[in-house]
Enzyme design. Sequence first.
Site, PDB file in Angstrom:
ATOM      1  N   VAL A   1     -50.462  47.360  89.214  1.00 26.06           N
ATOM      2  CA  VAL A   1     -50.656  45.999  89.717  1.00 26.06           C
ATOM      3  C   VAL A   1     -50.096  45.849  91.115  1.00 26.06           C
ATOM      4  CG1 VAL A   1     -49.959  43.592  89.397  1.00 26.06           C
ATOM      5  CG2 VAL A   1     -50.811  44.910  87.449  1.00 26.06           C
ATOM      6  N   GLU A   2     -48.934  46.445  91.362  1.00 26.98           N
ATOM      7  CA  GLU A   2     -48.274  46.260  92.648  1.00 26.98           C
ATOM      8  C   GLU A   2     -49.021  46.904  93.816  1.00 26.98           C
ATOM      9  OE1 GLU A   2     -45.995  44.313  93.441  1.00 26.98           O
ATOM     10  OE2 GLU A   2     -45.310  43.743  91.451  1.00 26.98           O
ATOM     11  N   SER A   3     -49.485  48.138  93.637  1.00 29.52           N
ATOM     12  CA  SER A   3     -50.031  48.844  94.804  1.00 29.52           C
ATOM     13  C   SER A   3     -51.200  49.762  94.480  1.00 29.52           C
ATOM     14  CB  SER A   3     -48.927  49.680  95.462  1.00 29.52           C
ATOM     15  OG  SER A   3     -48.503  50.740  94.605  1.00 29.52           O
TER      16      SER A   3
ATOM     17  N   TYR B   1     -48.414  37.392  85.619  1.00 33.72           N
ATOM     18  CA  TYR B   1     -48.111  38.734  86.122  1.00 33.72           C
ATOM     19  C   TYR B   1     -47.585  39.616  85.000  1.00 33.72           C
ATOM     20  CZ  TYR B   1     -45.632  42.465  88.559  1.00 33.72           C
ATOM     21  OH  TYR B   1     -45.180  43.694  88.961  1.00 33.72           O
TER      22      TYR B   1
END
Length: 376
Positions: free
Chosen positions: A159-161, A358
Amino acid sequence: MPTLSASLPPFPAWRPAQAGLLALLLTLTGQTSQAQAQAQTPRGSAGKTPVAAPAATFTYDHHEAAMAFADDLAQRRGLDPAWVRAQIGAAQRLPGAIRLVQPAPGGTPKNWAAYRARFIEPVRLRAGQAFWLAHRETLARAEQTYGVPASLIVGVIGVESLYGQHTGTFRVIDALTTLAFDFPPQHPRAAARTEFFRSELEQFLSLTQRTGMDPQALLGSYAGAMGWPQFMPSSWARYAIDFDGDGRIDLFNSPADVIGSVAHYFQAFGWQPGLPTHYPVRFDDSRLDLSTLLAPDILPSFSLDSFAAKGALVDVGAARHTGKLALVELENGQAPRSYVAGTENFYVVTRYNWSSYYALAVIELGQAIEASLPPP
């Protein structure tokens, strides 16, 4: 990561720690922008030229408050005042960052289904499967060392990168300095967030001086988050670890350091091995007290019995659960809302990004990737 308040903020929670925040705000509110495209442009390791460099409209070398801060920081941290002044003075103001930290427009329905679809999708699933297979032994070691499931680690990094593909194209020094000295004053929490970004700028300069990284070369999100896990400088300083044993911490190029650091982060925030993050929940309408159940937000506050007494019945698999629960509500635009019973571990996941949307996305992404793996 440090928080700005001891209490839970209202949704959408503001958390500049991760690049996923930009996706959260823009996806849930239906906004798009050139800044979004820039922030999501693939980039390689630290030190490369930004893909879309900001226009040099203003630098902070003659900004009185910035230079006074530089002198004070240097004195308190024992750094060379000329070096600190030079780093902050060379920072460029980023109008895009100022715009992106503004509160999302009110009145737009949030949509869990749309948010989930952004992350639980074929490209991310394939990339996550490849990442897991390539780093299976490291993930297993992290799970054994810290008690954090490999699926959660993989979900967060995805999800982050997107496993290092989207880590931001803004110079971190520009982002942090801009938000430290030009945070929009009309924001309802401008004072607290100005102090937050000044603290992160201090952490960033201390980190780069200590490690020998070039503060003018590091790239990240519009809020100054860095590397595959999108750690803010304070999180890098507190939770990042050398998990590959090469004597340095590298969240830009070492998947092992990234895996170990994410696991260490969750352990530090109280992850309980073996405890599920959430359970399915259904309602007994005859005794449902929804307002009381939702009052604590996502902070686990109810025993299993008190949960049931207020009309929230969890799946039978939770019969042995002895900890506290929270009723987690997820809006679906104009469609009916979704609910789960969140445990203390669900709350721990939200310490990475203050958002139930999230948290559930990273949990479900990791689980979907794990389910797709071939037998070992």
